[in-house]
Design a protein around this motif. Structure first.
Motif, PDB file in Angstrom:
ATOM      1  N   LEU A   1     -13.544  -1.031   4.033  1.00 31.38           N
ATOM      2  CA  LEU A   1     -13.877  -1.592   2.821  1.00 31.38           C
ATOM      3  C   LEU A   1     -15.348  -1.919   2.625  1.00 31.38           C
ATOM      4  CD1 LEU A   1     -10.988  -2.619   4.336  1.00 31.38           C
ATOM      5  CD2 LEU A   1     -10.893  -4.371   2.403  1.00 31.38           C
TER       6      LEU A   1
ATOM      7  N   PHE B   1       4.089  -4.618   3.483  1.00 32.28           N
ATOM      8  CA  PHE B   1       3.898  -4.965   5.040  1.00 32.28           C
ATOM      9  C   PHE B   1       3.237  -6.402   4.878  1.00 32.28           C
ATOM     10  CE2 PHE B   1      -0.773  -4.706   5.285  1.00 32.28           C
ATOM     11  CZ  PHE B   1      -0.971  -4.051   4.217  1.00 32.28           C
TER      12      PHE B   1
ATOM     13  N   ALA C   1      -4.199  -1.008  15.643  1.00 29.17           N
ATOM     14  CA  ALA C   1      -4.746  -2.159  15.397  1.00 29.17           C
ATOM     15  C   ALA C   1      -3.979  -3.332  14.809  1.00 29.17           C
ATOM     16  CB  ALA C   1      -5.984  -1.982  14.377  1.00 29.17           C
ATOM     17  N   VAL C   2      -3.811  -4.486  15.349  1.00 27.25           N
ATOM     18  CA  VAL C   2      -3.123  -5.532  14.993  1.00 27.25           C
ATOM     19  C   VAL C   2      -3.956  -6.459  14.216  1.00 27.25           C
ATOM     20  CG1 VAL C   2      -1.784  -5.699  16.970  1.00 27.25           C
ATOM     21  CG2 VAL C   2      -3.359  -6.966  17.125  1.00 27.25           C
TER      22      VAL C   2
ATOM     23  N   GLU D   1       1.450   4.166   1.494  1.00 25.31           N
ATOM     24  CA  GLU D   1       0.873   4.984   2.567  1.00 25.31           C
ATOM     25  C   GLU D   1       2.231   5.818   2.964  1.00 25.31           C
ATOM     26  OE1 GLU D   1      -1.977   3.587   4.993  1.00 25.31           O
ATOM     27  OE2 GLU D   1      -1.021   1.505   4.807  1.00 25.31           O
TER      28      GLU D   1
ATOM     29  N   GLY E   1      -1.803  -7.880  11.081  1.00 25.62           N
ATOM     30  CA  GLY E   1      -0.748  -7.376  10.714  1.00 25.62           C
ATOM     31  C   GLY E   1       0.582  -7.938  11.400  1.00 25.62           C
TER      32      GLY E   1
ATOM     33  N   GLY F   1       4.836   1.319  12.631  1.00 27.38           N
ATOM     34  CA  GLY F   1       3.765   0.434  12.211  1.00 27.38           C
ATOM     35  C   GLY F   1       2.972   0.648  10.925  1.00 27.38           C
ATOM     36  N   ARG F   2       3.592   1.494   9.957  1.00 28.23           N
ATOM     37  CA  ARG F   2       3.108   1.411   8.908  1.00 28.23           C
ATOM     38  C   ARG F   2       4.080   1.515   7.610  1.00 28.23           C
ATOM     39  NH1 ARG F   2      -1.957   2.400   8.214  1.00 28.23           N
ATOM     40  NH2 ARG F   2      -2.756   3.809   9.748  1.00 28.23           N
ATOM     41  N   TYR F   3       4.016   0.648   7.010  1.00 25.66           N
ATOM     42  CA  TYR F   3       4.921   0.297   5.632  1.00 25.66           C
ATOM     43  C   TYR F   3       4.278   0.395   4.579  1.00 25.66           C
ATOM     44  CZ  TYR F   3       7.411  -0.661  10.023  1.00 25.66           C
ATOM     45  OH  TYR F   3       7.758  -0.690  11.192  1.00 25.66           O
TER      46      TYR F   3
ATOM     47  N   ALA G   1      -7.464 -10.410   8.737  1.00 21.50           N
ATOM     48  CA  ALA G   1      -6.284 -10.257   8.535  1.00 21.50           C
ATOM     49  C   ALA G   1      -5.439  -9.644  10.092  1.00 21.50           C
ATOM     50  CB  ALA G   1      -5.803  -9.436   7.227  1.00 21.50           C
TER      51      ALA G   1
ATOM     52  N   GLN H   1       0.898  -9.864   6.092  1.00 21.56           N
ATOM     53  CA  GLN H   1      -0.481 -10.333   6.696  1.00 21.56           C
ATOM     54  C   GLN H   1      -0.459 -11.930   6.861  1.00 21.56           C
ATOM     55  OE1 GLN H   1      -3.896  -8.222   4.475  1.00 21.56           O
ATOM     56  NE2 GLN H   1      -3.881  -6.583   6.117  1.00 21.56           N
TER      57      GLN H   1
ATOM     58  N   ALA I   1      -7.865  -7.212  11.920  1.00 23.62           N
ATOM     59  CA  ALA I   1      -9.213  -6.627  11.615  1.00 23.62           C
ATOM     60  C   ALA I   1      -9.808  -7.607  10.816  1.00 23.62           C
ATOM     61  CB  ALA I   1      -8.807  -5.186  10.995  1.00 23.62           C
TER      62      ALA I   1
ATOM     63  N   LYS J   1      -9.503   8.742  10.634  1.00 23.69           N
ATOM     64  CA  LYS J   1      -8.521   8.684  12.198  1.00 23.69           C
ATOM     65  C   LYS J   1      -8.082  10.138  12.251  1.00 23.69           C
ATOM     66  CE  LYS J   1      -7.588   4.192  11.312  1.00 23.69           C
ATOM     67  NZ  LYS J   1      -7.764   3.644  10.038  1.00 23.69           N
TER      68      LYS J   1
ATOM     69  N   ARG K   1       1.104  -1.342   0.192  1.00 23.80           N
ATOM     70  CA  ARG K   1       0.072  -0.060  -0.139  1.00 23.80           C
ATOM     71  C   ARG K   1       0.991   1.053  -0.066  1.00 23.80           C
ATOM     72  NH1 ARG K   1      -4.726  -1.506   4.448  1.00 23.80           N
ATOM     73  NH2 ARG K   1      -4.994  -3.694   3.989  1.00 23.80           N
TER      74      ARG K   1
ATOM     75  N   ARG L   1     -15.516  -0.575   9.034  1.00 28.32           N
ATOM     76  CA  ARG L   1     -14.252  -0.887   8.475  1.00 28.32           C
ATOM     77  C   ARG L   1     -14.420  -0.102   7.141  1.00 28.32           C
ATOM     78  NH1 ARG L   1     -10.549  -2.440   9.556  1.00 28.32           N
ATOM     79  NH2 ARG L   1     -10.306  -3.984   7.983  1.00 28.32           N
TER      80      ARG L   1
HETATM   81  P1  ATP Z   1      -5.147   1.045   9.653  1.00 23.46           P
HETATM   82  O1  ATP Z   1      -6.337   1.490  10.511  1.00 23.46           O
HETATM   83  O2  ATP Z   1      -3.997   0.898  10.463  1.00 23.46           O
HETATM   84  O3  ATP Z   1      -4.829   1.984   8.311  1.00 23.46           O
HETATM   85  P2  ATP Z   1      -6.535  -0.854   8.010  1.00 23.46           P
HETATM   86  O4  ATP Z   1      -7.888  -0.759   8.325  1.00 23.46           O
HETATM   87  O5  ATP Z   1      -6.147   0.040   6.629  1.00 23.46           O
HETATM   88  O6  ATP Z   1      -5.316  -0.383   9.065  1.00 23.46           O
HETATM   89  P3  ATP Z   1      -6.714  -3.702   7.266  1.00 23.46           P
HETATM   90  O7  ATP Z   1      -6.897  -3.273   6.009  1.00 23.46           O
HETATM   91  O8  ATP Z   1      -7.904  -3.940   7.915  1.00 23.46           O
HETATM   92  O9  ATP Z   1      -6.098  -2.340   7.913  1.00 23.46           O
HETATM   93  O10 ATP Z   1      -5.357  -4.733   7.496  1.00 23.46           O
HETATM   94  C1  ATP Z   1      -5.367  -5.426   8.586  1.00 23.46           C
HETATM   95  C2  ATP Z   1      -4.091  -5.182   9.522  1.00 23.46           C
HETATM   96  O11 ATP Z   1      -2.872  -5.223   8.655  1.00 23.46           O
HETATM   97  C3  ATP Z   1      -4.239  -3.857  10.271  1.00 23.46           C
HETATM   98  O12 ATP Z   1      -4.992  -4.040  11.422  1.00 23.46           O
HETATM   99  C4  ATP Z   1      -2.851  -3.672  10.507  1.00 23.46           C
HETATM  100  O13 ATP Z   1      -2.155  -4.476  11.875  1.00 23.46           O
HETATM  101  C5  ATP Z   1      -2.221  -4.255   9.338  1.00 23.46           C
HETATM  102  N1  ATP Z   1      -1.939  -3.064   8.256  1.00 23.46           N
HETATM  103  C6  ATP Z   1      -2.458  -2.438   7.476  1.00 23.46           C
HETATM  104  N2  ATP Z   1      -1.996  -1.553   6.934  1.00 23.46           N
HETATM  105  C7  ATP Z   1      -0.713  -1.486   7.148  1.00 23.46           C
HETATM  106  C8  ATP Z   1       0.655  -1.166   6.685  1.00 23.46           C
HETATM  107  N3  ATP Z   1       0.520   0.112   5.847  1.00 23.46           N
HETATM  108  N4  ATP Z   1       1.778  -1.324   7.356  1.00 23.46           N
HETATM  109  C9  ATP Z   1       1.894  -2.132   8.329  1.00 23.46           C
HETATM  110  N5  ATP Z   1       0.623  -2.904   8.663  1.00 23.46           N
HETATM  111  C10 ATP Z   1      -0.352  -2.596   8.223  1.00 23.46           C
END
Ligand code: ATP
Ligand code: MG
Length: 413
Positions: free
Chosen positions: A259, A124, A279-280, A114, A306, A119-121, A304, A126, A282, A209, A112, A257
């Motif tokens: 999606l 990443f 969020a670990v 981002e 993270g 915690g955001r890469y 999934a 799953q 979701a 957020k 992604r 959520r």
């Molecule tokens: P966030 O609210 O943190 O953006 P998300 O709703 O986009 O999360 P999901 O698509 O539900 O995340 O993905 C499930 C899990 O994958 C998240 O809870 C998180 O732990 C992990 N995750 C999502 N995006 C990233 C990212 N860019 N880098 C690392 N971990 C991620």
């Protein structure tokens, strides 16, 4: 020329890789006891696999996808998530026809675009699980139980399992109108994205957020007050079953959520200690997605987790690094060969052994120390001739004379 990894990607080196492996094998073990089997799908898909399912107005599709045109002029996207590719694969391979109720798990990288931060890469990982063919809320409860069992097995505590229901396409429009009415008077205070979401997809305001939006949400209508009877009953059975199973949870009516494909149950597992990206895991129910992909009517639920965020939680309770059982220091050609045979006998029987090859005894012993070897064996010309050498316990520093033929056997059980 020195190269650097692409922005937002990480190299994962030992000892961190030990934690990854521990997490992956624990997850695979727990999932197996709940009847999930592994599926591996490509890291790239036709772009439409994601735009159609995740939703054109989702954050992922609007601004986070790695999309490119390949040399054959196809639009291809590096997968930002695993559910859509799994459903695509199962429909394509006719799995739902043969096994209407089946469960799968997957592990692997997601992509992604981002803003990289803790915690955001951009790449990443799953670990995800998807269960198909059962709309009974007791399955939802079991999925949450499975997550709880995994977190327990990993020794993770103080995690909050937050659940909600976002209803179905029949009851959601009413909630959507209520949300629109609520934010109509508060539009000015919302972030630019949410101002746009107000028109395109107002429910996403509930998921934003940005602190200002979070604050403005206080007192917003609760989706739980807008569920139709069937969705409300589904949610009630879920909470009753969770209570029956002893799975701790919090109902969080603002959990919407990001999606498009979700229906009814949604959930998130949150770790307070992680800060902003907390969020670990979701997931949620997606009862319409299989049909949208051209498959038979098949309800489904999945989540999934993270991996990077889990690993950072696990860093404190990580298993000890592996160490060689035996290090064999060798002085001279015949000794080096003998060392290699002993080491290979051990390795063939599954025991980690290391050899010193050549160099001074001092430098070989330094390596043995660095590796944390439990025992060392020192072989020179004399030892080869006599067939006996000193075996040294590196912890107690005790030494004993041992036959070279015995040395390998000693470590084999
Ligand atoms: P966030 O609210 O943190 O953006 P998300 O709703 O986009 O999360 P999901 O698509 O539900 O995340 O993905 C499930 C899990 O994958 C998240 O809870 C998180 O732990 C992990 N995750 C999502 N995006 C990233 C990212 N860019 N880098 C690392 N971990 C991620
Ligand atoms: Mg996100």
């Amino acid at each position: 020329m020195k190269y650097k990894g692409v922005k937002g990607t990480r190299d994962i080196l030992p000892p961190e890789t030990d934690i990854w492996r521990h997490l992956e094998s624990t997850a695979a073990g727990v999932f197996q006891t709940f009847g999930f089997r592994e599926i591996r799908v490509p890291v790239m898909e036709e772009t439409q696999v994601f735009t159609r399912s995740i939703g054109e107005t989702s954050d992922i599709v609007e601004k986070e996808m790695y999309t490119f045109t390949d040399r054959g002029n196809r639009s291809v996207t590096l997968r930002p998530e695993g559910t859509a590719p799994v459903v695509r694969a199962l429909v394509q391979n006719g799995v739902f026809v043969e096994h209407p109720a089946s469960k799968f798990f997957y592990m692997g990288p997601m992509f992604r675009y981002e803003r990289p931060q803790a915690g955001r890469y951009r790449q990443f990982h799953q670990i995800g699980a998807e269960a198909f063919g059962i709309d009974d809320p007791r399955l939802d409860a079991e999925i949450l139980l499975m997550l709880t069992v995994l977190l327990d097995k990993l020794g993770l505590k103080n995690l909050d399992c937050q659940i909600n229901s976002i209803g179905c396409p029949q009851c959601r429009p009413r909630f959507r109108e209520a949300v629109k009415a609520f934010f109509a008077e508060r539009l000015d205070g919302l972030c630019a994205d949410c101002k746009r979401r107000y028109e395109t997809n107002p429910l996403r305001i509930m998921d934003c957020k940005v602190p200002a939006c979070v604050e403005l949400r206080a007192g917003a209508p609760s989706v739980l007050d807008h569920l139709d009877e069937a969705c409300a009953a589904h949610f009630r059975t879920l909470t009753d079953t969770l209570a029956h199973l002893g799975v701790p949870f919090t109902v969080k009516p603002t959990l919407v959520r990001g999606l498009d494909y979700y229906t009814r149950t949604t959930f998130e597992v949150v770790a307070g200690s992680l800060g902003a990206q907390n969020a670990v895991a979701a997931g949620g129910r997606y009862d319409k997605l299989v049909e949208e992909f051209g498959g038979p009517k098949t309800p489904a639920i999945g989540f999934a987790l993270g991996v990077e965020r889990m690993v950072s939680l696990l860093a404190e309770t990580a298993p000890p690094a592996p160490r060689p059982a035996l290090f064999i220091a060798a002085l001279g050609e015949p000794a080096a060969l003998r060392a290699l045979s002993i080491a290979s006998a051990l390795r063939k029987s599954g025991v980690w052994a290391e050899c010193g090859y050549s160099g001074s005894l001092k430098s070989q012993m330094r390596r043995a120390d660095k590796l944390g070897a439990r025992f060392t064996l020192i072989i020179g010309d004399e030892e080869v001739a006599s067939g006996f050498a000193q075996l040294r316990n590196m912890e107690t520093k005790e030494q004993e004379l041992i036959g070279l033929d015995e040395a390998a056997k000693r470590f084999m059980d």
